[in-house]
Scaffold this active site. Structure first.
Site: not given
Length: 284
Positions: A62, A155, A162
């Site tokens: 992150h 991200d 998916p």
């Protein structure tokens, strides 16, 4: 009886963590969601059996996906984040008071709700007033956007299931259109080490470099991701992440990070020879 989480990195390599207990499991409309607890890595979150986040090393991913573009252009006001259901990317973005709007597009609401409940360390800022969560396919969402964002962060999960549509030329082209004239696109770029992941990395890089004036790749060591050697793509219409880095401007913000710093910002773009060779293969 011992319980272990095991992820297959290749046909011949597996990665395992001893599990203390299973906190949550669900088969959503899109994927299987599991949140487990371990002694070594704390709580961790998987989708269809693949590692997404651990409490112990999530700060690396992150920090690098957010602070590299934000230090390159501290004047970013409007941000689109695609994926990021665990909330860690949003948490880091909200530390910048200059950001006015953060749209987060996540296909699976179940992921967000599970992370809010069981991973509060990453999901703690998902309800911040600047954050607008849209539950939709990211590919579909960006089709209707033009000149709307200063930064897009992809991200995403790996390029199947998916997240598959987020690795297509159409998607990257729509991201380009959705960005302002000096916009930046950052995406998780997979690992260069194992053949399967390296192919995905090269495919994504090839599609992006045909669109943007500036294309770079940078790296970080993330212990729980396949091989530990992980790449990020940096594409920009205007800003070079090294030439345009303003060290003093970023330091003046007073943001305390655990992994990122401005020396590392420059160094992370210095890639190993084998990665450079991979990225240049299609140019020859």
């Amino acid at each position: 009886m011992e319980l272990w989480y095991t992820e297959k990195h290749t046909e011949d390599v597996k990665f395992s963590i001893r599990v203390d207990r299973e906190l949550y499991t669900e088969q959503s409309k899109f994927q299987r969601i599991d949140i487990l607890e371990s002694k070594e890595f704390g709580r961790f979150f998987t989708l269809d059996g693949l590692m997404m986040v651990t409490e112990k090393d999530e700060f690396i991913y992150h920090d690098m996906i957010v602070h590299v573009p934000m230090a390159t252009n501290p004047n970013i006001k409007k941000v689109l984040v695609i994926g990021a259901g665990d909330g860690g990317t949003i948490r880091e973005l909200t530390r910048y008071k200059t950001i006015e709007k953060i749209d987060m597009v996540e296909i699976d609401e179940s992921v967000v709700e599970a992370c809010k409940k069981y991973l509060p360390k990453t999901a703690c800022k998902l309800e911040e007033e600047r954050v607008n969560i849209v539950y939709e396919d990211g590919l579909k969402f960006v089709r209707n956007k033009e000149n709307d964002y200063d930064l897009i962060i992809v991200d995403s999960t790996d390029p199947f299931g998916p997240g598959e549509g987020l690795f297509t030329k159409e998607f990257y082209g729509n991201c380009y259109k959705a960005l302002s004239e000096d916009g930046i696109l950052v995406n998780q770029h997979e690992s260069p080490y194992y053949e399967y992941y390296a192919k995905s990395m090269k495919d994504a890089h090839e599609k992006i470099q045909g669109l943007f004036k500036i294309n770079k790749v940078y790296q970080a060591h993330i212990p729980t991701y396949p091989s530990g050697h992980w790449l990020f793509g940096f594409a920009s219409k205007k800003y070079d992440p090294i030439k345009d880095l303003n060290v003093e401007a970023w330091k003046s913000l007073g943001i305390q990070t655990k992994y990122y710093n401005t020396d590392l910002h420059v160094g992370c773009f210095a890639l190993p020879t084998y990665v450079i060779d991979m990225l240049n293969e299609d140019k020859e």
